[in-house]
Write an enzyme that holds these catalytic residues in place. Structure first.
Site, PDB file in Angstrom:
ATOM      1  N   ASP A  32       0.812  -1.232   0.000  1.00 60.74           N
ATOM      2  CA  ASP A  32       0.000   0.000   0.000  1.00 60.74           C
ATOM      3  C   ASP A  32       0.835   1.268   0.000  1.00 60.74           C
ATOM      4  OD1 ASP A  32      -2.210  -1.647   0.099  1.00 60.74           O
ATOM      5  OD2 ASP A  32      -2.373  -1.539   2.277  1.00 60.74           O
TER       6      ASP A  32
ATOM      7  N   LYS B 235       1.994   2.131  -5.067  1.00 59.58           N
ATOM      8  CA  LYS B 235       2.568   1.575  -6.299  1.00 59.58           C
ATOM      9  C   LYS B 235       1.669   1.811  -7.502  1.00 59.58           C
ATOM     10  CE  LYS B 235       2.583  -2.430  -4.287  1.00 59.58           C
ATOM     11  NZ  LYS B 235       2.159  -2.049  -2.930  1.00 59.58           N
TER      12      LYS B 235
ATOM     13  N   GLY C  18      -4.546  -4.191  -3.814  1.00 58.91           N
ATOM     14  CA  GLY C  18      -5.536  -3.161  -4.124  1.00 58.91           C
ATOM     15  C   GLY C  18      -4.739  -1.938  -4.521  1.00 58.91           C
ATOM     16  N   HIS C  19      -4.709  -1.645  -5.802  1.00 61.93           N
ATOM     17  CA  HIS C  19      -3.893  -0.541  -6.321  1.00 61.93           C
ATOM     18  C   HIS C  19      -4.816   0.588  -6.765  1.00 61.93           C
ATOM     19  CE1 HIS C  19      -0.303  -3.464  -7.151  1.00 61.93           C
ATOM     20  NE2 HIS C  19      -0.677  -3.433  -5.894  1.00 61.93           N
TER      21      HIS C  19
ATOM     22  N   THR D 173      -5.957 -11.398   3.649  1.00 64.30           N
ATOM     23  CA  THR D 173      -7.058 -10.719   2.973  1.00 64.30           C
ATOM     24  C   THR D 173      -8.217 -11.679   2.683  1.00 64.30           C
ATOM     25  OG1 THR D 173      -6.055 -11.168   0.831  1.00 64.30           O
ATOM     26  CG2 THR D 173      -5.490  -9.061   1.866  1.00 64.30           C
TER      27      THR D 173
ATOM     28  N   ARG E 171       2.374 -29.161  -6.280  1.00 62.12           N
ATOM     29  CA  ARG E 171       2.069 -29.753  -7.602  1.00 62.12           C
ATOM     30  C   ARG E 171       0.661 -30.344  -7.651  1.00 62.12           C
ATOM     31  NH1 ARG E 171       7.537 -32.912  -7.212  1.00 62.12           N
ATOM     32  NH2 ARG E 171       6.698 -32.870  -5.101  1.00 62.12           N
TER      33      ARG E 171
ATOM     34  N   GLN F 187       2.033  -6.044  -3.075  1.00 60.31           N
ATOM     35  CA  GLN F 187       2.494  -6.124  -1.681  1.00 60.31           C
ATOM     36  C   GLN F 187       3.827  -5.352  -1.536  1.00 60.31           C
ATOM     37  OE1 GLN F 187       1.443  -9.525  -3.132  1.00 60.31           O
ATOM     38  NE2 GLN F 187      -0.465  -8.501  -2.698  1.00 60.31           N
TER      39      GLN F 187
ATOM     40  N   THR G 266       2.926 -12.510   2.950  1.00 57.08           N
ATOM     41  CA  THR G 266       2.073 -13.103   1.927  1.00 57.08           C
ATOM     42  C   THR G 266       2.798 -14.335   1.377  1.00 57.08           C
ATOM     43  OG1 THR G 266       0.668 -12.623   0.019  1.00 57.08           O
ATOM     44  CG2 THR G 266       2.900 -11.683  -0.021  1.00 57.08           C
TER      45      THR G 266
ATOM     46  N   LYS H 196       2.886  10.310  -0.305  1.00 63.54           N
ATOM     47  CA  LYS H 196       2.128  10.813   0.845  1.00 63.54           C
ATOM     48  C   LYS H 196       2.905  11.787   1.728  1.00 63.54           C
ATOM     49  CE  LYS H 196      -1.690   8.050   1.412  1.00 63.54           C
ATOM     50  NZ  LYS H 196      -2.575   7.075   2.030  1.00 63.54           N
TER      51      LYS H 196
ATOM     52  N   SER I 198       5.532  12.224  -4.212  1.00 64.15           N
ATOM     53  CA  SER I 198       4.095  12.317  -4.478  1.00 64.15           C
ATOM     54  C   SER I 198       3.448  13.124  -3.357  1.00 64.15           C
ATOM     55  CB  SER I 198       3.528  10.898  -4.545  1.00 64.15           C
ATOM     56  OG  SER I 198       2.127  10.931  -4.605  1.00 64.15           O
TER      57      SER I 198
HETATM   58  P1  GDP Z   1      -0.680   0.352  -3.560  1.00 65.94           P
HETATM   59  O1  GDP Z   1      -1.299  -0.920  -3.091  1.00 65.94           O
HETATM   60  O2  GDP Z   1       0.792   0.403  -3.295  1.00 65.94           O
HETATM   61  O3  GDP Z   1      -0.998   0.673  -4.987  1.00 65.94           O
HETATM   62  O4  GDP Z   1      -1.327   1.520  -2.669  1.00 65.94           O
HETATM   63  P2  GDP Z   1      -2.890   1.656  -2.279  1.00 65.94           P
HETATM   64  O5  GDP Z   1      -3.631   2.130  -3.444  1.00 65.94           O
HETATM   65  O6  GDP Z   1      -3.384   0.441  -1.586  1.00 65.94           O
HETATM   66  O7  GDP Z   1      -2.792   2.763  -1.144  1.00 65.94           O
HETATM   67  C1  GDP Z   1      -2.271   4.014  -1.368  1.00 65.94           C
HETATM   68  C2  GDP Z   1      -3.339   5.071  -1.056  1.00 65.94           C
HETATM   69  O8  GDP Z   1      -2.754   6.340  -0.961  1.00 65.94           O
HETATM   70  C3  GDP Z   1      -4.377   5.190  -2.162  1.00 65.94           C
HETATM   71  O9  GDP Z   1      -5.610   5.550  -1.612  1.00 65.94           O
HETATM   72  C4  GDP Z   1      -3.830   6.318  -3.027  1.00 65.94           C
HETATM   73  O10 GDP Z   1      -4.837   6.992  -3.747  1.00 65.94           O
HETATM   74  C5  GDP Z   1      -3.230   7.211  -1.978  1.00 65.94           C
HETATM   75  N1  GDP Z   1      -2.049   7.987  -2.384  1.00 65.94           N
HETATM   76  C6  GDP Z   1      -1.010   7.610  -3.162  1.00 65.94           C
HETATM   77  N2  GDP Z   1      -0.069   8.572  -3.194  1.00 65.94           N
HETATM   78  C7  GDP Z   1      -0.521   9.576  -2.418  1.00 65.94           C
HETATM   79  C8  GDP Z   1       0.027  10.832  -2.009  1.00 65.94           C
HETATM   80  O11 GDP Z   1       1.134  11.217  -2.360  1.00 65.94           O
HETATM   81  N3  GDP Z   1      -0.731  11.587  -1.169  1.00 65.94           N
HETATM   82  C9  GDP Z   1      -1.958  11.196  -0.730  1.00 65.94           C
HETATM   83  N4  GDP Z   1      -2.621  11.986   0.095  1.00 65.94           N
HETATM   84  N5  GDP Z   1      -2.495  10.019  -1.089  1.00 65.94           N
HETATM   85  C10 GDP Z   1      -1.780   9.217  -1.907  1.00 65.94           C
HETATM   86  P1  IMO Z   2      -0.858  -4.146  -2.263  1.00 59.21           P
HETATM   87  O1  IMO Z   2      -0.409  -4.720  -3.567  1.00 59.21           O
HETATM   88  C1  IMO Z   2      -0.954  -4.471   2.084  1.00 59.21           C
HETATM   89  C2  IMO Z   2      -1.124  -8.499   3.778  1.00 59.21           C
HETATM   90  C3  IMO Z   2      -2.382  -8.946   4.495  1.00 59.21           C
HETATM   91  C4  IMO Z   2      -1.776  -9.907   5.509  1.00 59.21           C
HETATM   92  C5  IMO Z   2      -0.657 -10.577   4.733  1.00 59.21           C
HETATM   93  C6  IMO Z   2      -1.041 -11.906   4.118  1.00 59.21           C
HETATM   94  O2  IMO Z   2      -2.140  -3.426  -2.332  1.00 59.21           O
HETATM   95  O3  IMO Z   2       0.245  -3.365  -1.638  1.00 59.21           O
HETATM   96  P2  IMO Z   2      -2.558 -12.608   2.020  1.00 59.21           P
HETATM   97  O4  IMO Z   2      -4.000 -12.363   1.756  1.00 59.21           O
HETATM   98  O5  IMO Z   2      -1.632 -12.056   0.986  1.00 59.21           O
HETATM   99  O6  IMO Z   2      -2.247 -14.038   2.331  1.00 59.21           O
HETATM  100  O7  IMO Z   2      -2.262 -11.794   3.395  1.00 59.21           O
HETATM  101  O8  IMO Z   2      -0.308  -9.664   3.701  1.00 59.21           O
HETATM  102  N1  IMO Z   2      -1.322  -8.016   2.396  1.00 59.21           N
HETATM  103  C7  IMO Z   2      -1.224  -6.731   2.025  1.00 59.21           C
HETATM  104  N2  IMO Z   2      -1.033  -5.622   2.770  1.00 59.21           N
HETATM  105  N3  IMO Z   2      -1.029  -4.375   0.737  1.00 59.21           N
HETATM  106  C8  IMO Z   2      -1.208  -5.484  -0.023  1.00 59.21           C
HETATM  107  O9  IMO Z   2      -1.158  -5.445  -1.365  1.00 59.21           O
HETATM  108  C9  IMO Z   2      -1.351  -6.727   0.627  1.00 59.21           C
HETATM  109  N4  IMO Z   2      -1.557  -7.991   0.194  1.00 59.21           N
HETATM  110  C10 IMO Z   2      -1.530  -8.759   1.287  1.00 59.21           C
HETATM  111  O10 IMO Z   2      -3.034  -7.872   5.110  1.00 59.21           O
HETATM  112  O11 IMO Z   2      -1.176  -9.174   6.560  1.00 59.21           O
HETATM  113 MG    MG Z   3      -2.842  -1.578  -1.851  1.00 53.10          MG
END
Ligand code: GDP
Ligand code: IMO
Ligand code: MG
Length: 390
Positions: free
Chosen positions: A14, A17, A41-42, A126, A140, A184, A199, A291, A373
């Site tokens: 999170d 990315k 979740g991107h 998740t 396998r 992740q 994960t 952020k 960012s």
């Molecule tokens: P990812 O999984 O690495 O793609 O990140 P997520 O989307 O799960 O979480 C990042 C969150 O921060 C999302 O809600 C983005 O919209 C938000 N975000 C990303 N960059 C910035 C930033 O520079 N500032 C703020 N305020 N929000 C950001």
């Molecule tokens: P993105 O790509 C943040 C965490 C889960 C849990 C552990 C194992 O959005 O950055 P899993 O369901 O993969 O077996 O869970 O990993 N986790 C994440 N945390 N961002 C993610 O993906 C994650 N994908 C899994 O919360 O702690």
């Molecule tokens: Mg995410």
């Protein structure tokens, strides 16, 4: 030399990315996922509209790009079809021309999701069936998507399936610009993370080679993405976790709630030891800091520069769970800044203390910061060093 950039999470996932991939995709030809599944979740924000992608690569909002889901990803076929339909409903084109899925990727089946819910509560997964699907693959006993499609007569899925290793190698050899989209983060890596609170895939840069079928020689630049602070969703150690009002302020202001499960993300200070370890295991060339805007108005900002454990000071990260759980972080304190950064577009005009914060991170990690960012929108992205980008 291959013209490619890897985007890897340098913390616990999170990091932003998806936003950075979407930003860089404008100048790329191909975006490829290599690990994880719909545990990811991107989030992408363009002109006030939000799209959250779980399986489909974050290049999909740009016209004319090829999006690849590699063999290292585990795919829930129903979720994939839903995500395609959802995007189509938003007017985004998703066809076998711009989305190609590896026939060798393994399927997440209902039994995997059930098992994840029953057995993995202590990890805080998740509940998407990720671990059990990878377990079957390694044992396998799994089902490749091509076999799943044949056995279930899934005619909707079939047109998307190809040998993506052949495809991506051809594209790279033709000189196409490729983005590798990590899911992740480094500390959730099955081998190098905070096991067992991780994960079930290799989230680090090494996962690109096995998860797509390309040589390490074909990865040119590796960028780590880190938040200006730390977050973690799910269980496991987090030495810099904040349980006070500052933590609550950052959590609220940063809207730190999971993009996949909606769970509250734990919040803490930037951990330089952890990120330095990410520099090492990924071979990061440069860092993207996201952020930074969220830290405005915090009087004193802390960076973790060591851990104290059993009376000893540790200066290098260890993924030994016992140390991580019991250690006390050693902090360096930097004065904050009051100014709102959301509209900033020139790093030179940043408040001096914000510049100092970025500079200190560069010094501690010994790599440059190439992008900062300052908001969730695609446009709220500032390039500091072009030499690492397309
Ligand atoms: P990812 O999984 O690495 O793609 O990140 P997520 O989307 O799960 O979480 C990042 C969150 O921060 C999302 O809600 C983005 O919209 C938000 N975000 C990303 N960059 C910035 C930033 O520079 N500032 C703020 N305020 N929000 C950001
Ligand atoms: P993105 O790509 C943040 C965490 C889960 C849990 C552990 C194992 O959005 O950055 P899993 O369901 O993969 O077996 O869970 O990993 N986790 C994440 N945390 N961002 C993610 O993906 C994650 N994908 C899994 O919360 O702690
Ligand atoms: Mg995410």
């Amino acid at each position: 030399m291959a013209n490619s950039i890897a985007i890897i999470g340098a913390q616990f996932g999170d990091e932003g990315k998806g936003k950075i991939i979407d930003f860089l995709a404008e100048n790329a030809d191909v975006v490829a996922r290599f690990n994880g599944g719909n545990n990811a979740g991107h989030t992408i924000n363009v002109n006030g509209k939000t799209v959250i992608l779980h399986l489909i690569p974050s290049g999909i909002l740009h016209k004319g790009k090829i999006n690849i889901i590699g063999n290292g990803v585990v795919v829930d076929p129903a979720v994939l079809m839903e995500e395609i339909e959802e995007l189509k409903g938003k007017g985004i084109k998703v066809t076998p021309d711009n989305l190609i899925v590896s026939e060798n990727a393994h399927a997440i089946l209902e039994k995997h999701i059930r098992e994840d819910k029953e057995k993995n509560m202590h990890i805080g997964t998740t509940s998407r069936g990720i671990g059990p699907a990878y377990t079957d693959k390694v044992a396998r006993a799994g089902l490749k998507l091509i076999d799943y499609a044949n056995q279930s007569n899934n005619s909707k899925l079939k047109p998307f399936l190809k040998n993506t290793a052949l495809l991506i190698n051809n594209l790279i050899d033709k000189g196409k610009k490729v983005l590798f989209e990590g899911a992740q983060g480094t500390l959730l890596d099955i081998d190098h993370g905070t096991y067992p609170y991780v994960t079930s895939s290799n989230t680090i840069a090494g996962g690109i080679c096995t998860g797509l079928g390309i040589s390490p020689k074909k990865i040119k630049t590796i960028l780590g993405v880190a938040k200006a602070y730390t977050t973690r969703v799910g269980n496991g150690a987090m030495p810099t976790e904040l349980k006070d009002d500052t933590g609550k302020i950052i959590q609220q202001k940063g809207k730190e709630f999971g993009a996949t499960t909606g769970r509250a993300r734990r919040v803490g200070w930037f951990d330089a030891l952890m990120c330095k370890y990410a520099v090492m295991v990924n071979g990061l060339d440069a860092l993207v800091i996201t952020k930074l805007d969220i830290l405005s108005e915090i009087e004193n900002i802390k960076i973790c520069v060591g851990y104290k454990h059993n009376g000893k000071i540790i200066r290098e990260f260890s993924n030994n769970i016992e140390i991580l759980q019991k250690c006390e972080p050693i902090y360096e304190e930097l004065p904050g800044w009051k100014e709102n950064l959301n509209d900033a577009n020139d790093f030179n005009l940043f408040p001096q203390n914000a510049k100092n914060y970025i500079k200190r991170i560069e010094e501690l990690l010994n790599i440059p910061v190439c992008i900062v960012s300052v908001g969730a929108e695609r446009s709220q992205t500032i390039i500091l060093r072009k030499e690492f980008l397309f």
